[in-house]
Design an enzyme around this catalytic site. Structure first.
Site, short mmCIF file in Angstrom:
data_model
loop_
_atom_site.label_atom_id
_atom_site.label_comp_id
_atom_site.label_asym_id
_atom_site.label_seq_id
_atom_site.Cartn_x
_atom_site.Cartn_y
_atom_site.Cartn_z
N SER A 128 44.30 52.04 31.30
CA SER A 128 44.94 51.00 32.13
C SER A 128 46.06 51.66 32.93
CB SER A 128 45.50 49.88 31.25
OG SER A 128 44.46 49.22 30.57
N LYS A 203 42.61 44.26 35.35
CA LYS A 203 43.33 44.51 34.10
C LYS A 203 44.80 44.15 34.23
CE LYS A 203 44.31 45.69 29.96
NZ LYS A 203 44.11 47.01 29.34
N LYS A 271 54.51 48.93 30.06
CA LYS A 271 53.92 49.79 31.08
C LYS A 271 53.02 48.99 32.02
CE LYS A 271 50.19 51.70 30.27
NZ LYS A 271 48.72 51.46 30.47
#
Length: 328
Positions: A128, A203, A271
């Site tokens: 990701s 995502k 993140k």
């Protein structure tokens, strides 16, 4: 020590392996169950994902920041000294790494994947990472003659172990069709979203929705507890109505039972929300709720919670409110 039988769904995957093979894919899948696959990143999720591919009948070449897990080697995996060596031996190279700089280093660093690529190979990044950088990586890989697919996943450790991941895919129709049988060994919900970068966009959207829903569940249960209601009973009542969700079911229970072992670490979700906020700035968008939720994660990190499960976002609210949803 685990062998191939440790990884479920192998028989089901073998039956599915050639179902979507058309055009270029037919060249890859002229044998029902075999392909040379390089897999880099064998952590909490990458290890079981690689195991399912071995169980599906493929030859796996393996590389990890730490040593390659012994059970994967015992199951038939082959450890490689460098990413370049792995790429030279593979038809498909899969990456499952923590962040954008990690992917860049593995692809383009010394003895990296790119040095071992040639025409006809495919790189599949299941990490990701930044959608913007993904498109740049794709262009650099294309210069070697290889294809590039981004295919981040959702479902966490449980989904990885059960071969039940949701896989969001970006790439050309032909390249995705060629790799789909591999995806079917690792996931249940496989969606070709669009061209390269689209998987990462999906995502990021997923992580926004998950984070904000965790925050909503945390606020609702904290309010109920502080107001004197039994949070477990409130959660039970909410699961029967419009407020129900998998996050209420799973993470709401974690908040009540105080089980904050990951799971999915707060540092990783931080993140992902950074990617969301950086991308939003580049698009001229405001994501205020995402920004607030990121600050709640930051408060958890400031209290030693970088390694907590992301359901522990509730701890930031509890600290501010001087009240816990429940006692351990």
């Amino acid at each position: 020590m685990a062998g191939v039988s440790s990884f479920p769904h192998a028989e089901e995957a073998r039956r599915a392996v050639s179902k979507h093979a058309t055009g270029r894919a037919a060249e890859f899948w002229n044998q029902e169950t075999h392909m040379n696959v390089g897999f880099i990143g064998l952590g909490i999720m990458g290890k079981p994902m690689a195991g399912h591919l071995i169980a599906g009948g493929h030859t796996l070449f393996l590389k990890s920041r730490r040593s390659v897990p012994e059970e994967l080697v015992a199951a038939g995996g082959v450890a490689c000294a460098t990413a370049r060596e792995l790429a030279e031996k593979s038809d498909v190279v899969i990456l499952m790494l923590p962040d954008t700089p990690d992917v860049a280093a593995v692809l383009f660093g010394p003895d990296g994947v790119a040095e071992g690529l040639s025409a006809g190979q495919t790189v599949v990044d299941m990490s990701s990472i930044s959608p913007i950088e993904t498109r740049a990586f794709s262009e650099r890989v294309a210069a070697t003659g290889a294809d590039y697919i981004d295919a981040p996943v959702s479902g966490g450790e449980v989904g990885a172990k059960n071969a039940a991941l949701s896989i969001m895919v970006g790439g050309t129709e032909d390249s995705v069709a060629a790799i789909r049988p591999l995806f079917e060994l690792m996931g249940k919900n496989i969606t070709h979203v669009g061209p390269v970068g689209s998987g990462q966009v999906a995502k990021v959207a997923n992580q926004i929705v998950v984070a904000l829903t965790i925050g909503a569940v945390a606020e609702g249960l904290l309010f109920a507890s502080k107001a004197g209601a039994d949070p477990a009973k409130v959660r039970q009542a909410l699961t029967g109505g419009l407020a129900t969700s998998r996050i209420l079911e799973l993470h709401g229970e974690r908040m009540i039972k105080r089980t904050f072992d990951p799971g999915f670490r707060i540092a990783l979700h931080q993140k992902d929300l950074n990617l969301a906020l950086e991308s939003a700035r580049s698009l001229g968008l405001s994501l205020p709720a995402t920004a607030v939720t990121q600050q709640l994660f930051s408060a958890c990190v400031g209290n030693g919670g970088a390694g907590w499960d992301h359901s522990a976002l509730v701890r930031a609210l509890e600290i501010m409110g001087g009240h816990e949803v429940a006692k351990a």
